[in-house]
Design a protein around this motif. Structure first.
Motif, short mmCIF file in Angstrom:
data_model
loop_
_atom_site.label_atom_id
_atom_site.label_comp_id
_atom_site.label_asym_id
_atom_site.label_seq_id
_atom_site.Cartn_x
_atom_site.Cartn_y
_atom_site.Cartn_z
N ASP A 562 0.84 -1.19 0.00
CA ASP A 562 0.00 0.00 0.00
C ASP A 562 0.88 1.24 0.00
O ASP A 562 2.12 1.15 0.00
N ALA A 563 0.27 2.42 0.01
CA ALA A 563 1.03 3.66 -0.16
C ALA A 563 2.02 3.87 0.97
O ALA A 563 3.18 4.24 0.73
N ASP A 564 1.60 3.64 2.22
CA ASP A 564 2.51 3.86 3.35
C ASP A 564 3.67 2.87 3.34
O ASP A 564 4.84 3.24 3.56
N ALA A 565 3.36 1.59 3.08
CA ALA A 565 4.41 0.59 3.04
C ALA A 565 5.36 0.84 1.88
O ALA A 565 6.58 0.62 1.99
N ALA A 566 4.82 1.31 0.75
CA ALA A 566 5.67 1.60 -0.40
C ALA A 566 6.63 2.75 -0.09
O ALA A 566 7.81 2.71 -0.47
N GLU A 567 6.16 3.79 0.61
CA GLU A 567 7.02 4.91 0.96
C GLU A 567 8.12 4.47 1.93
O GLU A 567 9.28 4.89 1.81
N GLU A 568 7.76 3.60 2.87
CA GLU A 568 8.78 3.10 3.79
C GLU A 568 9.82 2.26 3.05
O GLU A 568 11.03 2.37 3.31
N MET A 569 9.36 1.43 2.11
CA MET A 569 10.31 0.61 1.35
C MET A 569 11.18 1.49 0.45
O MET A 569 12.36 1.17 0.22
N ARG A 570 10.62 2.59 -0.05
CA ARG A 570 11.44 3.51 -0.84
C ARG A 570 12.59 4.06 -0.02
O ARG A 570 13.71 4.20 -0.50
N ARG A 608 9.17 -3.96 -13.10
CA ARG A 608 8.05 -4.79 -12.66
C ARG A 608 6.81 -3.95 -12.41
O ARG A 608 6.83 -3.00 -11.62
N ASP A 609 5.70 -4.35 -13.05
CA ASP A 609 4.45 -3.61 -12.87
C ASP A 609 3.85 -3.81 -11.48
O ASP A 609 3.07 -2.98 -11.01
N THR A 610 4.22 -4.91 -10.81
CA THR A 610 3.66 -5.17 -9.48
C THR A 610 4.34 -4.33 -8.39
O THR A 610 3.85 -4.27 -7.27
N VAL A 611 5.44 -3.69 -8.73
CA VAL A 611 6.15 -2.83 -7.76
C VAL A 611 5.50 -1.46 -7.76
O VAL A 611 5.20 -0.91 -8.82
N PRO A 612 5.23 -0.89 -6.61
CA PRO A 612 4.60 0.44 -6.55
C PRO A 612 5.38 1.48 -7.34
O PRO A 612 6.62 1.42 -7.46
N GLY A 613 4.65 2.48 -7.86
CA GLY A 613 5.26 3.49 -8.72
C GLY A 613 6.36 4.27 -8.03
O GLY A 613 7.36 4.63 -8.67
N ALA A 652 1.56 9.72 -10.61
CA ALA A 652 2.03 10.69 -9.61
C ALA A 652 3.00 10.06 -8.63
O ALA A 652 3.99 10.67 -8.23
N ALA A 653 2.74 8.79 -8.25
CA ALA A 653 3.66 8.10 -7.34
C ALA A 653 5.02 7.88 -8.02
O ALA A 653 6.07 8.01 -7.40
N TRP A 654 5.00 7.54 -9.33
CA TRP A 654 6.26 7.36 -10.05
C TRP A 654 7.07 8.66 -10.07
O TRP A 654 8.28 8.67 -9.87
N ILE A 655 6.38 9.77 -10.31
CA ILE A 655 7.05 11.08 -10.32
C ILE A 655 7.63 11.38 -8.94
O ILE A 655 8.75 11.89 -8.81
#
Length: 775
Positions: A562-570, A608-613, A652-655
């Motif tokens: 999800d968005a929060d987990a993706a930001e933490e992984m970033r 990979r398309d399954t990886v968050p933007g 927007a997430a990719w940017i």
């Protein structure tokens, strides 16, 4: 209230305000007149054996009596004393006149045992705690207890012809308050007062010329009240106890304002110290001090300013109905006359003079735990004297003395003794440089005593503490951080234990987030080997293995977040990227392959398309920064992501991943208008119903840029960035952004240049200046 022969008169009770200079002067005057043969002081009786140390030449207030539980040093209490504290004045008078001095308050062995006692015992309160001075000030029509005390005590002298008169008046006032409020909300006071009465009786039986008691004015009516010995002993029966040690420790003016022990909430210890020490004309002397401070800070303050400030302070005191100018009047006068109405220089006066950075000293013969002695020896050897004021210390670790200083400060931090805190270096960022911000607080004496359970020297204690912390660490990141701190503190005996635990934890932990979080601290530690002469081979081997496990586990761990987990992984991806950059340069076998392995992982994440933007965008950006991805390819990938088929939120997430997160993405867009054009074209094409969803993310991305970058991007967007042929589109009508120089605007500076470079006759200099501008 007289001090006659024992058995014929009661004790001489001198009710004071703790830290009150007026009370201190009055106490000294009464003692000089009455000449008792015993002086009893409100304070813990365990300190009686420490009384002779107050006469030592190297004892300089402010100081404090420190009591702490032997088995739990963190449980402690302070009794601070300043030069203008009545208790300190009484103590010094007794020592100077060879008179016995004793402390009569409840023993610290009970006081510390009560720290966690919240039950309905004799120490519990009933929810109401009055401020006696506040009540008296309010009854007198004052809204400020400090101002009332100054008017009725500090500005009235010690009593004309009768030194005891101030104490008589204060006792009458407190008696009325005790009749109205009883114990004032602290039934523990009743127990303390029972103990004080017993100690007073014992002293009177031994006295021939009477005893004088110096205590808080609030307690005087209770000590005057007649109570049976049996009743007092009954109140003290069954009190909890802990084994206690006591010593003198340095104190600071700043800490005198704290409400602990004798801390009476004094906001201006520097001002009170001045009132106590000034022999005459306190206002004139104070304003002269202020003028000297401001002159030292390069402000223009003359003797005329001092004269005018004195006149204004006296006028304000008269208008406000005060007998003499107080701190409020002198501060107002300083602001108006010497600071020109500004509070900025006034803040300096308040910090340096009204409060002050005075740090007391205690004799070397004062009791201390072995760890304290070792720390003091090391401080003297390294010329690191504790100071109350904060200061920065720049260390060059290539110098042996500076390297030892750094190791000492790191060891103390590991022990929880925060004398120094790392700060950003002003002169560079190399591994051979450290910057510390030092400030000694009295509470650190408690931390030293508490750390004494780990060893008798700083090195031994830090080693034992590191080993214990490693065994009790809850996560892998804690152990890696501890390994880094062991290297910084040069703890070679602790490092094997920490490394063993680190290896075991790393082998068992399968959470990629934990591994990624642990890797940076581990890799940073490798940078310290060359400067500090530490063998980091074992550390490098563990770091390389940890990195390999991160590479294998990261791609599957980034799927379906999800968005929060993706930001933490970033953030984890950024941390691992920085760690690999350091690890790839480390002198260890096999590490050269890690950089290529990591770049392969980034390519996998970006495709990979399954990886968050946000992670895909950041992976592309990291490859681009490392030169592993051409700008044309980065632009192609951005164009694909920003195509109409991609949901706006994903784009927007990719940017955000590509140009956000403090990665310098703003400058990238400024210098590559192709990328800016792609973002601009995509943004203008976002449907209205989706725009409100992507706006917060984009706003967060672009608001992190520097103001100059945002302004430049705004100008570029206004004139419309172009992408054809990889060059910026020609722009017309916008000053400063034309393809050719704007000669009309350049000619406008000619008159100013002629003024700067000389008269019109010096044409050659003007031409040279213009040529330089054009170049």
């Amino acid at each position: 209230m007289n001090g006659g022969k024992a058995g014929t008169a009661g004790p001489l009770l001198l009710g004071v305000r703790h830290h009150g200079p007026g009370s201190a002067r009055a106490v000294r005057a009464v003692l000089e007149e009455a000449r008792p043969d015993a002086v009893l002081i409100e304070g813990p009786p365990e300190a009686d054996v420490l009384v002779p140390l107050a006469a030592e030449e190297d004892m300089r207030p402010p100081v404090a009596l420190l009591a702490h539980a032997v088995d739990e040093p963190g449980r402690s209490a302070f009794w601070p004393l300043a030069e203008f504290s009545p208790e300190w004045v009484a103590l010094r008078w007794a020592l100077e006149h060879k008179v016995q001095a004793r402390f009569i308050d409840l023993p610290a062995t009970h006081t510390l045992a009560w720290e966690d006692d919240e039950g309905p015992g004799p120490g519990a309160g009933d929810g109401l705690r009055i401020d006696p001075l506040g009540v008296l000030a309010e009854a007198a029509g004052y809204d400020d207890a400090e101002r009332w005390w100054e008017d009725v005590v500090e500005h009235r002298g010690v009593g004309e012809g009768d030194a005891v008169a101030p104490f008589t008046a204060l006792e009458e006032a407190m008696t009325a308050l005790r009749e109205e409020y009883g114990s004032g909300g602290h039934r523990r006071d009743l127990v303390r007062e029972a103990h004080m009465r017993l100690r007073i009786r014992a002293a009177q039986r031994e006295s021939e010329d009477g005893v004088a008691v110096v205590c808080g004015a609030w307690h005087v009516p209770a000590l005057r009240r007649r109570a049976t010995v049996a009743a007092d002993r009954a109140l003290l029966k069954g009190l909890p106890k802990v084994k206690t040690d006591m010593t003198w420790v340095p104190w600071t003016n700043r800490r005198l304002s704290r409400t602990s022990g004798y801390g009476a909430g004094i906001d201006s210890p520097g001002w009170y110290g001045h009132l106590f020490g000034a022999p005459d004309r306190p206002v004139e002397r104070w304003l002269t001090k202020v003028a000297g401070l401001l002159r030292a800070e390069d402000r223009i303050v003359s003797s005329a300013h001092v004269i005018e400030a004195v006149r204004l302070a006296e006028t304000l005191a008269a208008l406000r109905g005060r007998p003499l100018p107080g701190l409020g009047e002198t501060t107002d006068a300083v602001r108006a006359v010497m600071c020109e109405g500004s509070d900025v220089p006034l803040a300096l006066v308040r910090d340096r003079l009204i409060v002050g950075d005075v740090l007391g000293e205690v004799p070397a013969t004062a009791p201390a735990v072995p760890l304290q002695r070792d720390l003091e020896r090391t401080q003297r050897r390294l010329r690191l004297k504790p100071e109350a004021g904060a200061r920065e210390l720049e260390l060059d670790l290539r110098k042996e003395t500076d390297a030892e200083r750094g190791r000492l400060l790191h060891r103390l931090r590991l022990l929880g003794i925060g004398w120094g805190e790392p700060a950003a270096a002003r002169g560079g960022t190399g591994t051979f440089r450290e910057t510390w911000r030092l400030r000694w607080e009295p509470e650190l004496s408690v931390r030293v005593a508490e750390a004494g359970v780990w060893g008798t020297t700083v090195l031994a204690a830090a080693t034992a503490k590191a080993e214990a912390d490693a065994g009790g660490a809850r996560g892998l990141a804690e152990v890696t951080g501890l390994a880094e701190r062991c290297l910084l503190a040069a703890l070679p005996e602790a490092l094997p234990t920490v490394m063993r635990i680190l290896t075991d934890r790393a082998a068992l932990d399968t959470d990629v987030g934990h591994l990624a979080q642990a890797l940076p601290a581990l890799v940073r530690s490798l940078r310290y080997g060359d400067v500090r002469g530490t063998d980091t081979a074992a550390l490098a081997e563990v770091a390389a293995g940890l990195a390999e496990r991160v590479f294998v586990g990261l791609p599957p761990a980034c799927a379906a977040l999800d968005a929060d987990a993706a930001e933490e992984m970033r953030r984890h991806v950024d941390a691992v990227h920085g760690a690999v950059g350091l690890l790839g340069d480390a002198p260890a076998p096999g590490h050269g392959k890690l950089r290529a392995r990591w770049q392969s992982v980034l390519r996998t994440l970006s495709a990979r398309d399954t990886v968050p933007g946000v992670i895909r965008g950041r992976s592309v950006r990291l490859l681009l920064d490392d030169g592993e991805l051409a700008q044309d390819e980065a632009a192609r990938l951005m164009g694909l992501v920003l195509s109409p088929g991609t949901p706006p939120a994903d784009a927007a997430a990719w940017i955000e991943g590509f140009v956000g997160g403090g990665s310098g993405g703003g400058l990238l867009l400024v210098h590559d208008e192709r990328l800016l054009g792609l973002v601009d074209t995509w943004l203008t094409g976002v449907p209205a119903e989706a725009f409100t969803d992507v706006l917060p993310l984009l706003r967060r991305t672009f608001s992190a840029y520097e103001p100059g970058v945002r302004r430049t991007l705004g100008e570029l967007v206004r004139r419309g960035p172009g992408t054809r042929g990889g060059t910026a589109a020609a722009v017309s009508g916008t000053p400063g952004f034309a393809p050719d120089p704007d000669t009309a605007r350049a000619d406008a500076v000619l008159p100013v240049l002629r003024l700067l470079l000389g008269p019109d006759g010096e044409d050659e200099r003007v031409r040279d200046g213009l040529a330089g501008v054009a170049g």
